[in-house]
Design an enzyme around this catalytic site. Structure first.
Site, mmCIF file in Angstrom:
data_model
loop_
_atom_site.group_PDB
_atom_site.id
_atom_site.type_symbol
_atom_site.label_atom_id
_atom_site.label_comp_id
_atom_site.label_asym_id
_atom_site.label_seq_id
_atom_site.Cartn_x
_atom_site.Cartn_y
_atom_site.Cartn_z
ATOM 1 N N GLU A 170 0.873 -1.173 0.000
ATOM 2 C CA GLU A 170 0.000 0.000 0.000
ATOM 3 C C GLU A 170 0.912 1.224 0.000
ATOM 4 O OE1 GLU A 170 -2.850 0.375 3.197
ATOM 5 O OE2 GLU A 170 -3.546 2.292 2.402
ATOM 6 N N ARG A 209 5.503 -13.093 9.382
ATOM 7 C CA ARG A 209 6.155 -11.829 9.061
ATOM 8 C C ARG A 209 7.502 -11.749 9.776
ATOM 9 N NH1 ARG A 209 4.094 -6.729 9.641
ATOM 10 N NH2 ARG A 209 2.146 -7.423 8.744
ATOM 11 N N LYS A 234 4.393 0.358 10.332
ATOM 12 C CA LYS A 234 4.408 1.564 9.506
ATOM 13 C C LYS A 234 3.889 2.762 10.286
ATOM 14 C CE LYS A 234 3.473 0.002 4.842
ATOM 15 N NZ LYS A 234 2.398 0.039 3.848
HETATM 16 P P1 ATP Z 1 -0.273 -1.807 6.703
HETATM 17 O O1 ATP Z 1 -1.187 -2.864 6.105
HETATM 18 O O2 ATP Z 1 -0.459 -1.552 8.156
HETATM 19 O O3 ATP Z 1 -0.193 -0.562 5.915
HETATM 20 P P2 ATP Z 1 1.816 -3.563 5.904
HETATM 21 O O4 ATP Z 1 3.115 -3.728 6.576
HETATM 22 O O5 ATP Z 1 0.895 -4.706 5.760
HETATM 23 O O6 ATP Z 1 1.170 -2.391 6.680
HETATM 24 P P3 ATP Z 1 1.715 -3.336 3.059
HETATM 25 O O7 ATP Z 1 2.156 -2.223 2.193
HETATM 26 O O8 ATP Z 1 0.301 -3.755 2.968
HETATM 27 O O9 ATP Z 1 2.066 -2.904 4.531
HETATM 28 O O10 ATP Z 1 2.654 -4.586 2.844
HETATM 29 C C1 ATP Z 1 2.914 -5.128 1.565
HETATM 30 C C2 ATP Z 1 3.273 -6.581 1.692
HETATM 31 O O11 ATP Z 1 4.418 -6.744 2.526
HETATM 32 C C3 ATP Z 1 2.142 -7.376 2.317
HETATM 33 O O12 ATP Z 1 1.921 -8.529 1.532
HETATM 34 C C4 ATP Z 1 2.651 -7.732 3.676
HETATM 35 O O13 ATP Z 1 2.175 -8.984 4.060
HETATM 36 C C5 ATP Z 1 4.170 -7.721 3.496
HETATM 37 N N1 ATP Z 1 4.820 -7.371 4.763
HETATM 38 C C6 ATP Z 1 4.628 -6.260 5.499
HETATM 39 N N2 ATP Z 1 5.352 -6.288 6.635
HETATM 40 C C7 ATP Z 1 6.043 -7.461 6.621
HETATM 41 C C8 ATP Z 1 6.965 -8.086 7.513
HETATM 42 N N3 ATP Z 1 7.329 -7.525 8.670
HETATM 43 N N4 ATP Z 1 7.470 -9.290 7.161
HETATM 44 C C9 ATP Z 1 7.114 -9.860 6.005
HETATM 45 N N5 ATP Z 1 6.252 -9.335 5.124
HETATM 46 C C10 ATP Z 1 5.708 -8.143 5.419
#
Ligand code: ATP
Ligand code: MG
Length: 560
Positions: free
Chosen positions: A39, A265, A275
């Site tokens: 996102e 994760r 984030k």
């Molecule tokens: P939010 O949804 O709160 O904005 P997010 O960390 O999920 O935060 P995204 O931009 O949706 O942010 O993440 C993109 C991809 O990265 C998603 O598929 C998510 O599962 C993966 N991702 C995010 N944080 C991690 C992490 N700490 N370890 C592994 N994969 C991650």
């Protein structure tokens, strides 16, 4: 040349094993197609790197494809700045989506059309409860939910209201579109989840074309299906959402049937990867920005001096598992040390200078000595380092009253200057307040190059140094962990000593030509990287990592 295949195939992680099974079973015609779906509401961090390496890696290993897809369905937090940073960071990490860059917001018309189909099938309805009421009606883990009084609106009424929602007739929150599934489901995600909500907020790409926006759980499976994704890899918190992912695909006329697979994760000790917290650090100016070298963002790590190779190696080393765990941040530091050890040129830099005058070295004279660029890489060659009567050494390398294990310079003692000569300390010069400001020393011309003549004992210590008249002034920024707590949360304060600025450092003249992001090993001190703040007057360096894991030592001594 193809090497004979002697190595046993390394065991595959559960995702790769699953993908392999699907290929063998001929699922999706043997195709593998993944996606990385950030996102654009913040910068990518080291956790995202794990997901990027996994998605692009699984695709590449199986002759498949990986899409970059922006999940831009919440206009209130998204921006083009974030989108551009994400593209830059994925490319920098070494991955290429070719012409496959997509936006969930471009699927809005299709998502709307599909919602209309669900309404016509009696599988979705417009609810007019408030957000609070919806929450109340949803029930809890132990109590079933209650059906909304609007749940049995006629198809006609639902179609009419949904159309007017799209037309902008209502305020935010006046209505939502919900799936009609099961308010008594044991899985809260299946209790008539919201599919669309009203948001009178302009979108950074779509402008004010839309005032209704789809929820992630609805947009994601459909985006995956539209792109022909075969394996939709996501993090564990979405496990309970999988029945909804499948419900959407089962109840819509989509051409593809992607499968969601969840993995753990990345959590790192002493590091925050939320984030929301990272955004707070930036907006409250607790750090300099998203690319502050203390931040766990890819742009911060890059500015700090991390290489894409080290980050990829780290992601490979930690592997992919089904259970959440915390990875020691020392493992990330190991990865960058290991990589920089092989590739970075060695140079001499004095961070806290102490003046040394060689009384028997002729005034006005200078000579050039040969220094090895990288003992790990013979092809890196040698360079010339100027030597003269006045030098700088590290303040830490001198003690007037040396403790027992201190073998470096002290009154009357001889040490080796790297690539140069042996010197002996004859006299300590102090200022009015008793601080040591200069050492008067002598050098031994018979030890040129730093070698002991036959029969002469070598000094126990070798120091780095810089010739004063040739030195280039530098600022060096030393970083430590951003958090002192092993498992910081959103309220944890930052480590007040996470940044120390040394502004009167001296580096050897070969560094005059260094460009931002060039990386070096400062002998005996660590790995350093040129910061973009560098000007013609002053080079600025960031310490990427120390030579050894000093924290492991500190922790050990605390346990004693
Ligand atoms: P939010 O949804 O709160 O904005 P997010 O960390 O999920 O935060 P995204 O931009 O949706 O942010 O993440 C993109 C991809 O990265 C998603 O598929 C998510 O599962 C993966 N991702 C995010 N944080 C991690 C992490 N700490 N370890 C592994 N994969 C991650
Ligand atoms: Mg997310």
């Amino acid at each position: 040349m193809k090497m004979p295949d002697l190595e046993p195939t390394p065991s595959l992680d559960f995702i790769r094993a699953r993908v392999m099974e699907d290929i063998k079973a001929g699922k999706n015609g043997g195709r593998v197609h993944t996606r990385f779906p950030p996102e654009p509401n913040g910068y990518l961090h080291i956790g995202h790197a794990k997901s990027i390496c996994l998605n692009f890696g699984v695709a590449a290993e199986n002759d498949g494809l990986c899409n970059l897809r922006f999940d831009d369905t919440n206009p209130s937090k998204e921006s083009v700045e974030y989108e551009e940073s994400i593209q830059r960071d994925v490319r920098w990490l070494g991955f290429d989506w070719a012409d496959r860059m997509f936006y969930a917001s471009d699927y809005a018309e299709k998502l709307y059309e599909y919602a209309v189909l669900l309404i016509k099938d009696g599988k979705a309805y417009v609810d007019s409860l408030s957000a609070d009421e919806i929450r109340e009606y949803r029930g809890t883990l132990t109590e079933p939910g209650k059906e909304s009084p609007y749940r049995n609106r006629s198809v006609q009424e639902n179609l009419d209201l949904f159309e007017r929602m799209r037309a902008g007739e209502f305020e935010d929150g006046a209505h939502v579109l919900r799936a009609k599934i099961d308010m008594s489901s044991g899985n809260i995600n299946m209790r008539d989840p919201v599919l669309f909500r009203i948001m009178n907020v302009p979108h950074y790409r779509q402008g004010s074309k839309w005032v209704i926006y789809p929820m992630y759980d609805y947009a994601h499976p459909i985006s995956d299906a539209l792109e022909g994704i075969t394996h939709s890899l996501c993090t564990l918190e979405f496990e309970d959402h999988r029945p909804l992912y499948d419900w959407c695909l089962e109840n819509l006329p989509v051409a593809a049937r992607p499968e969601q697979i969840e993995f753990a994760r990345l959590n790192l000790s002493y590091t925050v990867l939320s984030k929301r917290k990272l955004l707070t650090l930036v907006t409250e100016k607790i750090v300099r920005g998203w690319d502050d070298p203390r931040m766990p963002t890819l742009s911060g790590l890059r500015r700090r001096g991390y290489t894409p190779e080290a980050i990829r190696n780290f992601c490979e080393a930690i592997g992919v598992a089904k259970r959440d765990a915390i990875v020691d941040v020392a493992q990330l530091e190991f990865a960058i040390r290991d990589d920089l050890n092989k590739r970075s040129p060695r140079v001499m830099a004095v961070l806290r200078p102490l003046r040394v005058v060689l009384e028997n070295y002729p005034e006005g004279q200078a000579e050039e000595l040969d220094a090895v660029n990288n003992p790990e890489d013979a092809s890196a060659g040698t360079r010339k380092v100027p030597f003269s009567r006045v030098l700088y050494i590290e303040q830490d390398d001198f003690r007037e009253n040396p403790p027992k294990q201190f073998f470096r310079l002290a009154p009357g003692r001889e040490v080796r200057l790297r690539y140069a000569y042996f010197i002996t300390c004859k006299e300590v010069v102090k200022d009015a307040s008793g601080n040591t400001v200069e050492l008067r020393c002598t050098y031994d011309p018979a030890t040129r190059g730093g070698d002991a003549p036959a029969g002469r004992p070598s000094p126990k210590a070798t120091l780095h140094w810089v010739s004063a008249s040739h030195a280039v002034p530098a600022e060096v920024r030393l970083y430590d962990r951003l958090f002192n707590e092993e498992r910081p949360d959103n309220d944890s304060p930052i480590n007040p000593n996470s940044l120390e600025i040394l502004d009167s450092c001296c580096v050897e003249p070969s560094l005059k030509a260094a460009k931002p992001l060039d990386r070096f090993q400062f002998e005996r001190q660590g790995y350093f990287c040129v910061d973009p703040d560098t000007t013609d007057e002053k080079i600025v360096f960031n310490r990427t990592v120390t030579l050894r894991d000093t924290w492991a030592k500190i922790e050990k001594s605390l346990k004693k």
